[in-house]
Motif scaffolding. Structure first.
Motif, PDB file in Angstrom:
ATOM      1  N   ALA A 186      -5.168   7.288   0.644  1.00  0.00           N
ATOM      2  CA  ALA A 186      -4.586   6.101  -0.120  1.00  0.00           C
ATOM      3  C   ALA A 186      -4.468   5.722  -1.074  1.00  0.00           C
ATOM      4  CB  ALA A 186      -5.907   4.262   0.263  1.00  0.00           C
ATOM      5  N   LEU A 187      -3.388   5.275  -2.208  1.00  0.00           N
ATOM      6  CA  LEU A 187      -2.936   6.072  -3.702  1.00  0.00           C
ATOM      7  C   LEU A 187      -3.332   4.915  -4.365  1.00  0.00           C
ATOM      8  CD1 LEU A 187       0.131   8.794  -3.810  1.00  0.00           C
ATOM      9  CD2 LEU A 187      -2.677   8.756  -3.907  1.00  0.00           C
ATOM     10  N   VAL A 188      -3.231   3.549  -2.954  1.00  0.00           N
ATOM     11  CA  VAL A 188      -2.627   2.064  -3.615  1.00  0.00           C
ATOM     12  C   VAL A 188      -2.933   1.116  -2.333  1.00  0.00           C
ATOM     13  CG1 VAL A 188      -1.175   0.092  -4.740  1.00  0.00           C
ATOM     14  CG2 VAL A 188      -1.174   2.302  -5.171  1.00  0.00           C
ATOM     15  N   ASP A 189      -3.853   0.598  -2.919  1.00  0.00           N
ATOM     16  CA  ASP A 189      -3.980   0.090  -1.867  1.00  0.00           C
ATOM     17  C   ASP A 189      -4.097  -1.976  -2.157  1.00  0.00           C
ATOM     18  OD1 ASP A 189      -4.384  -2.367   0.442  1.00  0.00           O
ATOM     19  OD2 ASP A 189      -4.630  -0.336   1.899  1.00  0.00           O
ATOM     20  N   ALA A 213       0.812  -1.117   0.079  1.00  0.00           N
ATOM     21  CA  ALA A 213      -0.240   0.343   0.281  1.00  0.00           C
ATOM     22  C   ALA A 213       0.994   1.216   0.126  1.00  0.00           C
ATOM     23  CB  ALA A 213      -1.073   0.264   0.924  1.00  0.00           C
ATOM     24  N   ILE A 214       0.372   2.074  -0.620  1.00  0.00           N
ATOM     25  CA  ILE A 214       0.712   3.481  -0.556  1.00  0.00           C
ATOM     26  C   ILE A 214       0.114   4.503  -0.384  1.00  0.00           C
ATOM     27  CG2 ILE A 214       2.457   5.869  -2.061  1.00  0.00           C
ATOM     28  CD1 ILE A 214       2.677   2.755  -3.883  1.00  0.00           C
ATOM     29  N   ALA A 215       0.299   5.934   0.708  1.00  0.00           N
ATOM     30  CA  ALA A 215      -0.437   6.819   1.118  1.00  0.00           C
ATOM     31  C   ALA A 215      -0.283   8.283   1.260  1.00  0.00           C
ATOM     32  CB  ALA A 215      -1.024   6.610   2.505  1.00  0.00           C
ATOM     33  N   ILE A 253      -7.516  -0.095  -3.904  1.00  0.00           N
ATOM     34  CA  ILE A 253      -7.613   0.572  -4.706  1.00  0.00           C
ATOM     35  C   ILE A 253      -6.453   1.285  -5.041  1.00  0.00           C
ATOM     36  CG2 ILE A 253      -6.894   2.953  -3.280  1.00  0.00           C
ATOM     37  CD1 ILE A 253      -8.365   1.547  -0.861  1.00  0.00           C
ATOM     38  N   TYR A 254      -6.422   2.048  -6.658  1.00  0.00           N
ATOM     39  CA  TYR A 254      -5.882   2.609  -7.069  1.00  0.00           C
ATOM     40  C   TYR A 254      -6.174   3.757  -7.512  1.00  0.00           C
ATOM     41  CZ  TYR A 254      -1.940   2.938 -10.467  1.00  0.00           C
ATOM     42  OH  TYR A 254      -1.061   3.457 -11.488  1.00  0.00           O
ATOM     43  N   VAL A 255      -5.732   5.031  -7.220  1.00  0.00           N
ATOM     44  CA  VAL A 255      -5.687   5.895  -7.735  1.00  0.00           C
ATOM     45  C   VAL A 255      -4.622   6.165  -9.053  1.00  0.00           C
ATOM     46  CG1 VAL A 255      -5.601   8.701  -7.672  1.00  0.00           C
ATOM     47  CG2 VAL A 255      -5.970   7.094  -5.718  1.00  0.00           C
TER      48      VAL A 255
END
Length: 375
Positions: free
Chosen positions: A66-69, A59-61, A74-76
């Motif tokens: 949250a940008l990626v999980d 995950a990336i926030a 989740i994917y922005v």
């Protein structure tokens, strides 16, 4: 500005795994550097945060967003992350003026003309190039192009700034000037910055904290002083700054010190340690060149380690002399203000001046083999 949080991120390309359990955070307003050799995964890590690569796991926030999980699907998209990025090549449009280069990301965001012109002027003014807005990239120096690329990354007020080796195309002198300018600008703006480089001097000069990477793994995270003075592994010690590596075997433990018999000469040296070592264990003793002193006579203190060596080569490098000394059948690098040393000399260092690492493999012994002195 929000912090960056990367949690247990992994990335594979086909059957090749290039990132392994990457886990770190960048504090609000911090200048954080990913440092490592080519192919270690630092740019891939940056590209995953930017949205140019999709992590396989983790995950990336940014702050609370949250940008990626991957576990929550989740994917922005890249264009919705509001991140500023400067590439190694600068990626300026050659057919556009500097002003139009900066207008491009604002036009995508449908900024009105008055707001666009104001933002462009402010961004160029921050990098000292407002008077060159009507020039084309080919009419600018490399340093000026680098500043234009940075201004374009700042023009739409990103939450985070991502820099992928932005100084690598500059010559040595201009790079030194750019480091000081970039650090001052980042500090003035207070923007959270993630920087990628393989240049150890850049990392030590610019960073609040550094993550050293090898083979897709973050080996050590710490301040520049911690990374340089207390490397976690022989690989970190070898990559960040110059370091001498001497193979040996543990003789005995003395509370918070370990005695090591060096393989090259049979000499026993004492090194401070917070690890318990078993007698007979193979180890590598690491000492920075500037931690070694060259003396002609026997030192008075018994606490110092003394090595009998011989001068092989001397090089004058302006502010100091760099020596290669023979220690048994291997070489040791030393720096000294004295350029008159020749023949047999003694090397002296204290227990706190060295580090001891387990085993006889890795970059420590590779560096040792490369420096072997033939009789």
């Amino acid at each position: 500005m929000p912090e960056i949080r990367v949690s247990h991120m992994a990335k594979t390309f086909g059957d090749v795994s290039v990132l392994h359990d990457i886990d770190f955070d960048v504090k609000d307003g911090e200048f954080f550097t990913l440092l490592g050799p080519s192919g270690c995964g630092k740019s891939t890590t940056l590209n995953c945060i930017a949205g140019l690569e999709d992590p396989t796991e983790g995950a990336i926030a940014i702050g609370d967003r949250a940008l990626v999980d991957r576990s929550k699907r989740i994917y922005v998209p890249t264009e919705e992350r509001n991140l500023g990025m400067v590439f190694q090549s600068y990626a300026l449009w050659p057919h556009m003026t500097i002003k139009k280069n900066l207008a491009f990301p604002l036009n995508i965001r449908h900024a009105d003309r008055a707001d666009r012109d104001r933002r462009i002027h402010e961004a160029l003014d921050k990098v000292g190039l407002a008077h060159l807005e009507n020039r084309y990239p080919h009419q600018l120096s490399g340093g000026q192009q680098q500043r234009v690329a940075l201004a374009r990354a700042l023009v739409y007020s990103p939450t985070v700034l991502l820099l992928d080796e932005p100084l690598s195309n500059l010559d040595a002198k201009l790079r030194e000037q750019a480091r000081a300018w970039l650090k001052r600008l980042q500090s003035d703006l207070g923007i959270t910055t993630l920087y990628v480089t393989h240049d150890q001097d850049e990392a030590l000069t610019l960073s609040d904290r550094i993550a050293v990477m090898f083979d897709g793994v973050m080996t050590q995270i710490g301040s520049p002083k911690e990374i340089y003075e207390r490397p976690a592994t022989a690989a970190v010690a070898a990559f960040v700054g110059s370091c001498n590596f001497m193979l040996g075997t543990v003789e005995q433990m003395l509370t918070d010190h370990v005695q090591v018999r060096l393989q090259a000469t049979g000499t026993i040296v004492t090194v401070a340690t917070d690890t318990d070592w078993l007698p007979g264990s193979p180890v590598t003793v690491a000492v920075r060149p500037e931690r070694l002193s060259i003396v002609a006579d026997e030192p008075g203190s018994r606490d110092l380690n003394v090595l009998e060596t011989e001068v092989v080569t001397t090089a004058y490098v302006g502010s100091r002399y760099e020596y290669i000394l023979r220690l048994g059948d291997v070489a040791v690098q030393v720096v000294s203000p004295d350029g008159s040393l020749t023949g047999a000399v003694r090397l002296v260092f204290g227990p706190d001046d060295a580090h001891v690492f387990p085993g006889e493999s890795g970059p420590g012994t590779e560096a040792l083999d490369l420096m072997k002195v033939t009789a």
